[in-house]
Write an enzyme that holds these catalytic residues in place. Structure first.
Site, PDB file in Angstrom:
ATOM      1  N   ILE A   1     -13.136  -4.801   7.567  1.00 43.94           N
ATOM      2  CA  ILE A   1     -12.242  -3.631   7.604  1.00 43.94           C
ATOM      3  C   ILE A   1     -12.648  -2.614   6.537  1.00 43.94           C
ATOM      4  CG2 ILE A   1     -10.204  -4.633   8.711  1.00 43.94           C
ATOM      5  CD1 ILE A   1      -9.175  -5.340   5.880  1.00 43.94           C
TER       6      ILE A   1
ATOM      7  N   LYS B   1     -13.034   0.894   4.586  1.00 45.91           N
ATOM      8  CA  LYS B   1     -12.097   1.999   4.457  1.00 45.91           C
ATOM      9  C   LYS B   1     -12.849   3.234   3.965  1.00 45.91           C
ATOM     10  CE  LYS B   1     -10.835   0.523  -0.204  1.00 45.91           C
ATOM     11  NZ  LYS B   1      -9.780  -0.019  -1.070  1.00 45.91           N
ATOM     12  N   SER B   2     -12.370   4.383   4.363  1.00 41.72           N
ATOM     13  CA  SER B   2     -12.939   5.640   3.893  1.00 41.72           C
ATOM     14  C   SER B   2     -11.963   6.761   4.218  1.00 41.72           C
ATOM     15  CB  SER B   2     -14.296   5.923   4.555  1.00 41.72           C
ATOM     16  OG  SER B   2     -14.804   7.170   4.111  1.00 41.72           O
TER      17      SER B   2
ATOM     18  N   ASN C   1     -19.635   4.106   9.475  1.00 37.49           N
ATOM     19  CA  ASN C   1     -19.257   2.691   9.428  1.00 37.49           C
ATOM     20  C   ASN C   1     -19.101   2.120  10.822  1.00 37.49           C
ATOM     21  OD1 ASN C   1     -19.249   2.799   6.639  1.00 37.49           O
ATOM     22  ND2 ASN C   1     -17.029   2.998   6.460  1.00 37.49           N
TER      23      ASN C   1
ATOM     24  N   TYR D   1       0.823  -1.212   0.000  1.00 36.92           N
ATOM     25  CA  TYR D   1       0.000   0.000   0.000  1.00 36.92           C
ATOM     26  C   TYR D   1       0.857   1.262   0.000  1.00 36.92           C
ATOM     27  CZ  TYR D   1      -3.822  -3.112   1.533  1.00 36.92           C
ATOM     28  OH  TYR D   1      -4.734  -4.127   1.658  1.00 36.92           O
TER      29      TYR D   1
ATOM     30  N   LEU E   1     -17.968  -3.815   1.206  1.00 38.83           N
ATOM     31  CA  LEU E   1     -19.108  -3.151   0.570  1.00 38.83           C
ATOM     32  C   LEU E   1     -19.087  -3.355  -0.941  1.00 38.83           C
ATOM     33  CD1 LEU E   1     -19.007   0.215   2.569  1.00 38.83           C
ATOM     34  CD2 LEU E   1     -20.329  -1.848   3.075  1.00 38.83           C
TER      35      LEU E   1
ATOM     36  N   ARG F   1     -18.202   9.236   6.863  1.00 42.42           N
ATOM     37  CA  ARG F   1     -18.336   7.819   6.541  1.00 42.42           C
ATOM     38  C   ARG F   1     -17.592   6.957   7.556  1.00 42.42           C
ATOM     39  NH1 ARG F   1     -19.091   7.375   0.862  1.00 42.42           N
ATOM     40  NH2 ARG F   1     -20.991   8.561   0.393  1.00 42.42           N
TER      41      ARG F   1
END
Length: 262
Positions: free
Chosen positions: A213, A215-216, A225, A35, A175, A221
């Protein structure tokens, strides 16, 4: 390991996102060497003031560093970037076709576990045949297999295999990169619960026992979440979401790991 964590894959600013997530109550952070944001995650953790024992940090070894020695070197570099002396979970990020390389990599992870640099070890994107490569060794059973999992790709066979061997199922892209959120069934459930479709999907994961897990980069958000944990779905809700599964691989949005067979 907290069941609801925070992922930073493709994060625009991992340091800012993790800082916000920690402030909102998340205590599990999932990153990876590939990443390119372990340093930002480490800075956010250091600045948070949260005791290390209250955090659960996951990172992963990428394919370019597979093999025992390379995996150990990759782990050492990840720990340096994170500013930590250990991670709570270290994963093989992706399976390889070479059986010998797979075995060597797992041996490296077992060394990390033995010497305390990884409190637990596991795998990611492994299919049945990949898992069998590890299980037949008779050593450490992976604590976790992190796989693509969402209402369009419910991974029934893999979840059953995990349960049979005491491996926890962790969902990445829970999602479905937003693709599932337009489903009318989710909209109806969300409207009844005064929630968002994303919250409904995350609550479905939690009630199925998955580690998740999301992510945003958006503070709203990130908070929404986290609030999914406060919802409760009925049996009818769960059945309606189960019906959203797409047969075969058609529901998959990420690459398909090649399964070497059992």
């Amino acid at each position: 390991m907290p069941q609801l964590g925070f992922g930073v894959s493709e994060a625009r600013d991992a340091e800012a996102s993790v800082t916000e997530a920690l402030a909102r109550g998340y205590r599990s952070i999932d990153t990876a060497a590939v990443y390119g944001n372990e340093e930002g995650v480490g800075r956010a953790i250091a600045a948070s003031g949260i005791p290390r024992e209250d955090l659960f940090v996951t990172t992963k070894v990428w394919n370019g560093h597979q093999g025992c020695d390379h995996a150990l070197d990759c782990a050492a570099a990840s720990l340096e970037r994170l500013g930590l002396d250990h991670v709570d979970l270290y994963l093989v990020h992706w399976p390889t076709d070479a059986f010998a390389e797979c075995v060597q990599t797992w041996s490296g992870l077992e060394q990390l576990h033995s010497d305390g640099r990884a409190r637990a070890i596991g795998v990611s994107n492994f299919r049945a045949g990949h898992l069998q490569r590890i299980l037949v060794l008779g050593g450490t059973v992976p604590a976790v297999n992190q796989i693509e999992l969402h209402p369009h790709l419910q991974q029934h066979e893999m979840r059953a295999l995990h349960a049979a061997h005491g491996i926890r199922t962790e969902a990445w892209s829970p999602l479905g990169r937003g693709a599932v959120l337009q489903e009318e069934a989710l909209r109806r459930i969300a409207e009844r619960l005064d929630a968002t479709p994303a919250q409904v999907v995350l609550r479905w994961h939690l009630q199925q026992g998955h580690i998740v897990i999301p992510k945003s980069d958006t503070p709203q958000r990130i908070a929404e979440n986290r609030a999914a944990a406060d919802l409760e779905l009925t049996d009818d809700d769960v059945a309606a979401i189960a019906a959203l599964h797409v047969a075969g691989e058609a529901g998959r949005i990420g690459p398909v790991p090649t399964d070497p067979g059992v």
